[in-house]
Write a protein that holds these residues in place. Structure first.
Motif, short mmCIF file in Angstrom:
data_model
loop_
_atom_site.label_atom_id
_atom_site.label_comp_id
_atom_site.label_asym_id
_atom_site.label_seq_id
_atom_site.Cartn_x
_atom_site.Cartn_y
_atom_site.Cartn_z
N SER A 40 3.94 -22.08 -38.98
CA SER A 40 4.21 -20.82 -38.29
C SER A 40 4.05 -19.63 -39.22
O SER A 40 4.19 -19.74 -40.42
N ARG A 41 3.76 -18.49 -38.59
CA ARG A 41 3.70 -17.26 -39.36
C ARG A 41 5.01 -16.48 -39.23
O ARG A 41 5.41 -15.77 -40.11
N ASP A 42 5.67 -16.65 -38.10
CA ASP A 42 6.86 -15.85 -37.81
C ASP A 42 8.02 -16.70 -37.34
O ASP A 42 8.31 -16.77 -36.16
N LEU A 43 8.67 -17.34 -38.28
CA LEU A 43 9.80 -18.19 -37.89
C LEU A 43 11.06 -17.36 -37.79
O LEU A 43 11.29 -16.48 -38.61
N PRO A 44 11.90 -17.65 -36.78
CA PRO A 44 13.18 -16.95 -36.74
C PRO A 44 14.06 -17.37 -37.91
O PRO A 44 14.83 -16.59 -38.44
N ARG A 45 13.94 -18.64 -38.30
CA ARG A 45 14.74 -19.17 -39.39
C ARG A 45 13.91 -20.20 -40.14
O ARG A 45 13.03 -20.82 -39.55
N PRO A 46 14.23 -20.43 -41.43
CA PRO A 46 13.51 -21.52 -42.10
C PRO A 46 13.99 -22.88 -41.59
O PRO A 46 15.08 -22.98 -41.02
N PRO A 92 -5.82 -22.32 -45.42
CA PRO A 92 -5.15 -22.80 -46.63
C PRO A 92 -5.67 -24.18 -47.03
O PRO A 92 -6.21 -24.91 -46.19
N GLU A 93 -5.50 -24.50 -48.29
CA GLU A 93 -5.92 -25.82 -48.79
C GLU A 93 -5.27 -26.91 -47.93
O GLU A 93 -4.08 -26.86 -47.66
N LEU A 138 -8.23 -12.23 -40.89
CA LEU A 138 -8.20 -11.73 -42.27
C LEU A 138 -7.10 -10.69 -42.47
O LEU A 138 -6.57 -10.55 -43.56
N VAL A 139 -6.79 -9.94 -41.40
CA VAL A 139 -5.71 -8.95 -41.50
C VAL A 139 -4.78 -9.12 -40.31
O VAL A 139 -5.16 -9.71 -39.29
N VAL A 140 -3.56 -8.61 -40.48
CA VAL A 140 -2.63 -8.59 -39.34
C VAL A 140 -2.07 -7.18 -39.20
O VAL A 140 -1.79 -6.53 -40.19
N GLY A 141 -1.95 -6.75 -37.96
CA GLY A 141 -1.38 -5.43 -37.71
C GLY A 141 0.11 -5.59 -37.43
O GLY A 141 0.51 -6.54 -36.77
N PHE A 160 -2.24 -5.12 -42.61
CA PHE A 160 -2.07 -5.78 -43.90
C PHE A 160 -3.03 -6.95 -44.02
O PHE A 160 -3.35 -7.59 -43.02
N VAL A 161 -3.45 -7.24 -45.25
CA VAL A 161 -4.24 -8.45 -45.47
C VAL A 161 -3.35 -9.63 -45.11
O VAL A 161 -2.18 -9.69 -45.50
N SER A 162 -3.90 -10.54 -44.31
CA SER A 162 -3.11 -11.65 -43.80
C SER A 162 -2.53 -12.49 -44.94
O SER A 162 -3.22 -12.82 -45.89
N PRO A 163 -1.25 -12.88 -44.80
CA PRO A 163 -0.67 -13.77 -45.81
C PRO A 163 -1.35 -15.14 -45.81
O PRO A 163 -1.24 -15.88 -46.77
N ASP A 164 -2.05 -15.44 -44.71
CA ASP A 164 -2.73 -16.74 -44.63
C ASP A 164 -4.00 -16.81 -45.46
O ASP A 164 -4.57 -17.88 -45.63
N VAL A 165 -4.48 -15.65 -45.92
CA VAL A 165 -5.73 -15.69 -46.68
C VAL A 165 -5.43 -16.35 -48.00
O VAL A 165 -4.71 -15.83 -48.83
N ALA A 166 -5.96 -17.58 -48.14
CA ALA A 166 -5.56 -18.38 -49.30
C ALA A 166 -6.66 -18.46 -50.34
O ALA A 166 -7.81 -18.68 -49.98
N GLY A 167 -6.31 -18.26 -51.57
CA GLY A 167 -7.21 -18.56 -52.68
C GLY A 167 -8.49 -17.75 -52.69
O GLY A 167 -9.06 -17.56 -53.74
N THR A 168 -8.92 -17.23 -51.59
CA THR A 168 -10.12 -16.44 -51.43
C THR A 168 -11.31 -17.03 -52.19
O THR A 168 -11.52 -16.71 -53.35
#
Ligand code: PLP
Length: 488
Positions: free
Chosen positions: A442-448, A107-108, A66-69, A76-84
């Motif tokens: 991925s959550r942390d890509l070096p590049r798109p 996520p959906e 739910l959160v990421v440090g 921070f509230v995780s960016p993955d938390v979708a739509g709640t």
């Protein structure tokens, strides 16, 4: 941020109370993705509790995704938390039952597209038109006839003896994996094999590792079943084994053809991974999901063939070689585990439908699978080479493909910003070209980047579809969508 945490005077479980209030705030959408939680020190002072009481609550939230440090920046509230779930639909908060908090992090999942795209470059889809439907229909109906009344009662959960023996022969010839049929467990796809592995081998709540970027359905399986997920980066030698922590009890990996980057794990890393697993006493789940389709040279044998002390569970799937809708796969378990696997399967859903199992056993024994895979290797090989060549020659300066020799997709880095790529893929999609963004893995890509699947794209559609994609990528770059700081 707009969140109130308070502790009743008689509260005994202080950490639990803080955890639940913050969790509910995230699930209800009062705390939104990306918002920063109060610093542990500040919240502890405000509530007059020890700082560690708050820190442990934050750890629990992090454990559920739910959160990421972020080191030095806060929690921070995780960016993955979708739509709640509850926050999104006003009525939902009034129902008595709500999903566990972790479900808000999922996520959906879009399974089918509304319309068949003109150019379908989704990864992970085989060519359904090439499947020998007539042969399969004939084998299924004779299996139904031959099983007769037998198929009406429960069967062996690990699978029909005919199929387990056929799979043991198949993995020996196709992948050099030596398996006793007694150690083969038939599953509903690779997905169930991984689920059974975790339930048989890992204590609830323990740490399991996945590759990042990696196959999202397995990561979601782990988080939603209460596992603590450690994400391990991947470089051009495959999984970065040095990043594994000693608390990890099980690693999920694709050594032959990493999903989605497509890299093959180097021999050095394989040995390192086996040594690490032996040292910490962990299990390795080797998902060899699409390695029957390989196009160049002799690939490395599966990790399983290097395993001397029985730490590797070899997982295979018929989703790529046949069809994903059949839901048939298997796991070769180290000796001594088959009984627990069979029980785990029994307690889940008993077993896969007997007529399909028997039909598949005969499909393998009669040589249809080998023939179909041989034809597929030629068909997909031509598509693979064309996609890789176009990406290299026509997309120079826009996309750079990651070399790969197997599978049903090619992954490529994008030489621009994540926002540009998002805009380009959205407009390409409106024009009928569907390509996946690497960011969904991925959550942390070096590049798109992009993942170009060709299982569902006939060879004569590839050039036109990719030219159209190129036009959208170039247009997005020219319109100058400002590049953001990190991939998204
Ligand atoms: C990495 C990976 N493993 C396994 C599978 C297939 O899973 P299943 O056998 O459950 O259909 C896929 C399908 O896309 C995949 O990408």
């Amino acid at each position: 941020v707009d969140v109130h945490v308070s502790l009743p005077p008689d509260a005994t479980d202080l950490t639990g109370s803080i955890y639940r209030q913050l969790r509910d705030a995230v699930v209800a959408g009062r705390l939104r993705p990306g918002e920063r939680l109060p610093a542990t020190r500040d919240l502890a002072r405000q509530l007059s509790v020890a700082r560690n009481t708050v820190a442990v609550a934050y750890d629990r939230l992090a454990g559920e995704g739910l959160v990421v440090g972020r080191v030095g920046a806060g929690t921070f509230v995780s960016p993955d938390v979708a739509g709640t779930a509850a926050g999104a639909s006003p009525g939902a908060t009034s129902t008595a039952l709500v999903p566990r908090a972790v479900w808000a992090t999922v996520p959906e999942q879009r399974v089918t597209l509304r319309d068949t795209p003109r150019f379908d470059f989704r990864p992970g889809v085989p060519d359904a038109a090439a499947f020998p439907h007539d042969v399969w229909r004939r084998l299924v109906s004779s299996a139904l006839r031959d099983l007769g009344p037998t198929s009406a009662s429960y069967q062996e959960p690990a699978g029909l003896a005919e199929l387990r023996a056929a799979i043991a022969r198949w993995v020996a010839t196709s992948r050099g994996v030596v398996a006793d049929p007694a150690d083969v467990v038939v599953t509903a796809g690779a997905q169930q094999a991984v689920d059974l592995a975790v339930r048989v081998l890992v204590e609830p709540g323990a740490a399991v590792a996945v590759e990042d970027p990696g196959y999202p359905l397995v990561r979601h399986l782990f988080t939603t079943s209460g596992m603590r997920v450690v994400r391990v980066p991947v470089d051009d030698e495959g999984m970065v084994v040095d990043a594994l922590t000693p608390d990890v009890r099980l690693v999920y990996a694709n050594p032959s053809h990493q999903f989605p980057l497509g890299v093959t794990m180097s021999l050095r890393r394989r040995v390192q991974l086996l040594e690490w697993a032996a040292r910490v006493g962990a299990a390795i789940v080797e998902d060899d999901y699409d390695s029957e389709f390989r196009y160049a040279g002799r690939p490395l044998d599966p990790l399983h063939t290097l395993d001397r002390d029985g730490r590797v569970l070899y997982v295979g799937s018929f989703s790529k070689t046949l069809l994903p809708s059949l839901r048939l796969g298997f796991v070769v378990t180290p000796p001594g585990l088959a009984r627990a696997f069979a029980h785990a399967r029994m307690f889940t859903d008993w077993h896969s439908p007997a007529p399909f199992q028997l039909a598949l056993a005969r499909f393998i024994d009669d040589g249809h699978l080998a023939r179909h895979v041989r034809a597929g290797r030629l068909r997909y090989g031509a598509r693979h080479d064309l996609v890789e060549r176009l990406l290299t020659e026509r997309f120079a300066g826009v996309l750079s493909p990651i070399p790969s020799i197997a599978g049903l997709h090619v992954t490529a880095w994008f030489a621009g910003g994540a926002a540009e790529l998002r805009a380009a893929l959205a407009s390409a999609r409106r024009a009928g070209v569907v390509v996946a963004s690497l960011s969904q893995y991925s959550r942390d890509l070096p590049r798109p980047g992009v993942v170009v699947g060709f299982g569902a794209a006939p060879v004569d559609r590839i050039t036109e579809g990719l030219e159209l994609l190129l036009a959208h990528l170039v247009a997005a770059r020219e319109h100058g969508v400002p590049p953001p700081t990190r991939a998204g």
